[in-house]
Design a protein around this motif. Structure first.
Motif, PDB file in Angstrom:
ATOM      1  N   ASN A   1     -29.478  27.572  15.944  1.00 38.93           N
ATOM      2  CA  ASN A   1     -30.742  28.279  15.712  1.00 38.93           C
ATOM      3  C   ASN A   1     -31.909  27.730  16.515  1.00 38.93           C
ATOM      4  N   MET A   2     -31.695  27.485  17.799  1.00 37.83           N
ATOM      5  CA  MET A   2     -32.767  27.010  18.657  1.00 37.83           C
ATOM      6  C   MET A   2     -33.039  28.034  19.746  1.00 37.83           C
ATOM      7  N   VAL A   3     -34.206  27.954  20.355  1.00 37.16           N
ATOM      8  CA  VAL A   3     -34.558  28.831  21.473  1.00 37.16           C
ATOM      9  C   VAL A   3     -33.970  28.254  22.754  1.00 37.16           C
ATOM     10  N   ALA A   4     -34.345  27.028  23.080  1.00 34.65           N
ATOM     11  CA  ALA A   4     -33.851  26.363  24.287  1.00 34.65           C
ATOM     12  C   ALA A   4     -34.223  24.889  24.224  1.00 34.65           C
ATOM     13  N   VAL A   5     -33.437  24.079  24.921  1.00 29.50           N
ATOM     14  CA  VAL A   5     -33.734  22.661  25.074  1.00 29.50           C
ATOM     15  C   VAL A   5     -33.902  22.410  26.565  1.00 29.50           C
ATOM     16  N   ILE A   6     -34.977  21.741  26.914  1.00 33.07           N
ATOM     17  CA  ILE A   6     -35.278  21.413  28.302  1.00 33.07           C
ATOM     18  C   ILE A   6     -35.092  19.905  28.446  1.00 33.07           C
ATOM     19  N   ILE A   7     -34.265  19.498  29.399  1.00 36.39           N
ATOM     20  CA  ILE A   7     -33.902  18.092  29.554  1.00 36.39           C
ATOM     21  C   ILE A   7     -34.244  17.644  30.973  1.00 36.39           C
ATOM     22  N   SER A   8     -34.919  16.494  31.076  1.00 37.29           N
ATOM     23  CA  SER A   8     -35.207  15.931  32.391  1.00 37.29           C
ATOM     24  C   SER A   8     -35.538  14.453  32.257  1.00 37.29           C
ATOM     25  N   GLY A   9     -35.573  13.804  33.403  1.00 33.82           N
ATOM     26  CA  GLY A   9     -36.030  12.424  33.468  1.00 33.82           C
ATOM     27  C   GLY A   9     -37.523  12.400  33.742  1.00 33.82           C
ATOM     28  N   PRO A  10     -38.090  11.205  33.862  1.00 35.93           N
ATOM     29  CA  PRO A  10     -39.538  11.063  34.033  1.00 35.93           C
ATOM     30  C   PRO A  10     -40.099  11.749  35.268  1.00 35.93           C
ATOM     31  N   ASP A  11     -39.328  11.819  36.352  1.00 36.66           N
ATOM     32  CA  ASP A  11     -39.835  12.405  37.586  1.00 36.66           C
ATOM     33  C   ASP A  11     -39.970  13.923  37.534  1.00 36.66           C
ATOM     34  N   ALA A  12     -39.462  14.561  36.492  1.00 32.83           N
ATOM     35  CA  ALA A  12     -39.533  16.024  36.402  1.00 32.83           C
ATOM     36  C   ALA A  12     -40.308  16.495  35.173  1.00 32.83           C
TER      37      ALA A  12
ATOM     38  N   GLU B   1     -33.265  11.573  39.330  1.00 29.23           N
ATOM     39  CA  GLU B   1     -33.672  12.669  40.204  1.00 29.23           C
ATOM     40  C   GLU B   1     -34.606  13.613  39.443  1.00 29.23           C
ATOM     41  N   ALA B   2     -35.349  14.395  40.190  1.00 28.65           N
ATOM     42  CA  ALA B   2     -36.351  15.288  39.596  1.00 28.65           C
ATOM     43  C   ALA B   2     -35.756  16.662  39.288  1.00 28.65           C
ATOM     44  N   THR B   3     -34.673  16.676  38.520  1.00 23.82           N
ATOM     45  CA  THR B   3     -34.042  17.929  38.129  1.00 23.82           C
ATOM     46  C   THR B   3     -34.310  18.204  36.650  1.00 23.82           C
ATOM     47  N   VAL B   4     -34.152  19.465  36.283  1.00 21.70           N
ATOM     48  CA  VAL B   4     -34.378  19.898  34.907  1.00 21.70           C
ATOM     49  C   VAL B   4     -33.187  20.733  34.468  1.00 21.70           C
ATOM     50  N   ASP B   5     -32.648  20.444  33.291  1.00 21.88           N
ATOM     51  CA  ASP B   5     -31.606  21.269  32.695  1.00 21.88           C
ATOM     52  C   ASP B   5     -32.241  22.082  31.579  1.00 21.88           C
TER      53      ASP B   5
END
Length: 100
Positions: free
Chosen positions: A24-35, A58-62
């Motif tokens: 029951n979630m909309v979305a989860v956004i995951i990244s490290g400090p650079d993103a 790395e500056a990526t986002v999931d």
């Protein structure tokens, strides 16, 4: 979601499947400090999404879509002011290994 974000000039590096232990979630956004700035921009486009930091360098986002995702915020309604990421609704859940 990937196509809609791409239309808003986000660069999509790939689309796949990843399990998550929250229902029951909309979305989860995951990244490290650079993103974190990019994560905030993505979060502002997906109302109700939650941010989860990780240790990637790395500056990526999931983005993991949930069952409550209904679409992006209308482009003219996206908040572009600086601000904090929303991670308060996500407590101890963590992503599982990628699924084939």
């Amino acid at each position: 979601m990937a196509n809609a974000l791409e239309e808003r000039e986000f660069v999509i590096g790939g689309v796949g499947n990843k399990g998550f232990t929250t229902s029951n979630m909309v979305a989860v956004i995951i990244s490290g400090p650079d993103a974190r700035d990019t994560s905030l921009a993505v979060q502002r486009n997906i109302e109700g999404s939650v941010y989860l930091p990780d240790a990637r360098e790395e500056a990526t986002v999931d983005v993991i879509m949930g069952t409550q995702y209904e679409g992006l915020v209308p482009a003219d309604g996206v908040n572009t002011a600086s601000g904090p990421l929303d991670c308060q609704r996500l407590e101890t859940e963590a992503p599982t290994a990628a699924l084939g």
